[in-house]
Design a protein around this motif. Sequence first.
Motif, PDB file in Angstrom:
ATOM      1  N   LEU A   1      17.346  27.945   8.267  1.00  0.00           N
ATOM      2  CA  LEU A   1      17.489  26.628   7.371  1.00  0.00           C
ATOM      3  C   LEU A   1      16.139  26.773   6.554  1.00  0.00           C
ATOM      4  O   LEU A   1      16.219  26.016   5.463  1.00  0.00           O
ATOM      5  CB  LEU A   1      17.087  25.631   8.538  1.00  0.00           C
ATOM      6  CG  LEU A   1      18.333  25.161   9.378  1.00  0.00           C
ATOM      7  CD1 LEU A   1      17.768  24.148  10.484  1.00  0.00           C
ATOM      8  CD2 LEU A   1      19.404  24.453   8.409  1.00  0.00           C
ATOM      9  N   GLU A   2      15.117  27.497   6.825  1.00  0.00           N
ATOM     10  CA  GLU A   2      14.087  27.756   6.018  1.00  0.00           C
ATOM     11  C   GLU A   2      14.286  28.529   4.660  1.00  0.00           C
ATOM     12  O   GLU A   2      13.946  28.060   3.563  1.00  0.00           O
ATOM     13  CB  GLU A   2      12.898  28.637   6.953  1.00  0.00           C
ATOM     14  CG  GLU A   2      11.557  28.162   6.315  1.00  0.00           C
ATOM     15  CD  GLU A   2      10.541  29.101   7.282  1.00  0.00           C
ATOM     16  OE1 GLU A   2       9.413  28.661   7.138  1.00  0.00           O
ATOM     17  OE2 GLU A   2      10.842  29.816   8.234  1.00  0.00           O
ATOM     18  N   ARG A   3      15.222  29.225   4.734  1.00  0.00           N
ATOM     19  CA  ARG A   3      15.754  30.349   3.587  1.00  0.00           C
ATOM     20  C   ARG A   3      16.589  29.457   2.648  1.00  0.00           C
ATOM     21  O   ARG A   3      16.714  29.523   1.477  1.00  0.00           O
ATOM     22  CB  ARG A   3      16.299  31.551   3.926  1.00  0.00           C
ATOM     23  CG  ARG A   3      15.365  32.332   4.763  1.00  0.00           C
ATOM     24  CD  ARG A   3      16.202  33.731   5.142  1.00  0.00           C
ATOM     25  NE  ARG A   3      16.927  34.459   4.264  1.00  0.00           N
ATOM     26  CZ  ARG A   3      17.503  35.405   4.416  1.00  0.00           C
ATOM     27  NH1 ARG A   3      17.911  35.861   5.541  1.00  0.00           N
ATOM     28  NH2 ARG A   3      17.939  35.927   3.249  1.00  0.00           N
ATOM     29  N   VAL A   4      17.388  28.390   3.324  1.00  0.00           N
ATOM     30  CA  VAL A   4      18.286  27.645   2.543  1.00  0.00           C
ATOM     31  C   VAL A   4      18.008  26.213   2.101  1.00  0.00           C
ATOM     32  O   VAL A   4      18.647  25.418   1.303  1.00  0.00           O
ATOM     33  CB  VAL A   4      19.776  27.643   3.397  1.00  0.00           C
ATOM     34  CG1 VAL A   4      20.504  28.669   3.903  1.00  0.00           C
ATOM     35  CG2 VAL A   4      19.583  26.395   4.567  1.00  0.00           C
ATOM     36  N   SER A   5      16.759  26.084   2.444  1.00  0.00           N
ATOM     37  CA  SER A   5      16.018  24.856   2.033  1.00  0.00           C
ATOM     38  C   SER A   5      15.944  24.776   0.609  1.00  0.00           C
ATOM     39  O   SER A   5      15.516  25.692   0.114  1.00  0.00           O
ATOM     40  CB  SER A   5      14.751  24.723   2.928  1.00  0.00           C
ATOM     41  OG  SER A   5      14.146  23.507   2.379  1.00  0.00           O
ATOM     42  N   VAL A   6      16.621  23.560   0.043  1.00  0.00           N
ATOM     43  CA  VAL A   6      16.380  23.692  -1.540  1.00  0.00           C
ATOM     44  C   VAL A   6      15.979  21.999  -1.733  1.00  0.00           C
ATOM     45  O   VAL A   6      16.084  21.055  -1.221  1.00  0.00           O
ATOM     46  CB  VAL A   6      18.028  23.326  -2.274  1.00  0.00           C
ATOM     47  CG1 VAL A   6      18.459  25.024  -2.152  1.00  0.00           C
ATOM     48  CG2 VAL A   6      18.975  22.598  -1.292  1.00  0.00           C
ATOM     49  N   SER A   7      15.175  21.726  -2.982  1.00  0.00           N
ATOM     50  CA  SER A   7      14.390  20.619  -3.291  1.00  0.00           C
ATOM     51  C   SER A   7      14.177  20.862  -4.646  1.00  0.00           C
ATOM     52  O   SER A   7      14.277  21.893  -5.267  1.00  0.00           O
ATOM     53  CB  SER A   7      13.322  20.507  -2.361  1.00  0.00           C
ATOM     54  OG  SER A   7      12.342  21.473  -2.530  1.00  0.00           O
TER      55      SER A   7
END
Length: 435
Positions: free
Chosen positions: A18-24
């Motif tokens: 999830l840390e790697r796919v987090s987008v903002s």
Amino acid sequence: MSILVVGLSHRTAPVALLERVSVSGDALAKLLLDVRGEPTVSEAMVVSTCNRVEVYADVDRFHGAVTAVTDLLATHCGINQEQLTPHLYVQYEDRAVHHLFSVACGLDSMVVGEGQILGQIRVALKLAQDQGTVGSVLNELFQQALRVGKRAHADTAIDRAGASLVGVGLTLAERELGPISGKRALVVGAGSMSALSAATLVRSGVTDIVIANRTYDRAVRLAESVGGRAVRLTEIPAEIAEADIVISCTGAGSCLITDETVAGAMGRGRDLFLLDLALPHDVDPGVRALPGVTLVDLESMQQAGVADDIGDGGRAEAIAAVQTIVTEEVAAHLEAGRAARVTPTVVALRSKAAEVVDSEMGRLISRVPELEGRLRDEVAQTVRRVVDKLLHEPTVRVKRLASSPGGDQYAEALRELFNLDPQKPEAVSRMEVES
């Protein structure tokens, strides 16, 4: 067109992924625009939080849209599809609506019943509106999801079934430190999660609160709202040396609080509790090896299942009540959708009937020119009343039948029997006037 959801969350993926796919920020806006740019997609939204990334789309082809969205997620996150795909879930049509409403009610959250997800959904909708990637379908669906979430919190005890992540974290802090009322706290960050953290600290009796943020003015504004004080990021080591509790939630992309920083701030015989709610991590996991230091982050909360251990009174009853609400709201949404789909056919039927009445009245007037004034108006009104009464029962019934499963067949039969074209300019214009 149909609703599609492709995503991953704390239920299907480890926090490290999830840390790697987090987008903002700009990356989130770019993903949103790229999804909307796919030929199979007419509308798009992305819900991105600390424990989920979900793409919602109105699509015309299931398989093509799933492939396109999966490809874009992998590309934007820099992850091979082989690593990403096993953790993805796909929901379609009725199941997609059910999933969204469950998410909005907090049923799918790491801490069941937490209310922060409503704000996150609202932010996602606002971004999609600003970027022009939503139309009537997703806009109306997400507006209803927000209403469903509010209803769940207003009509059930789901709020008491589970606290926010911050609340759970502070409960764990009390296990380590004892009562936190009167303790000193440092909050790193000044965004929405930081504001929630500061407010939760105040409600827990913590009055000595320090806010550290990269943009100092934002730190000042948040500090003033909770009666605390603001510092710059460079002052974090000195503040950690004085703090009992540190909550960090910046998502800066790199460790702001290293094990060296914490080691240098620890005095003999003191305890320090760190709550890291950021993705990627704000706090170096290596601090766990330091004496007197307790670190709780999203990964440890996920592994320990603490969300299920805290605040269990009435939990099962509250969840069951919310599930009932979700089921009712999904049924209402689908019924309204089916009824709406038959509306163009009903309007086309009435438009065609109006054309026939106008045509026949024109013929009558040309054949009986002495039919003038009040008498002509009375004849026209009588003919229209007859037509309206003949059409009333079948149009009411087809709307009612259309809201049942398979109801589209009745509208199709009506179109076939009367040779109707709901897309004719006359029918479209009439529908715009009637709506």
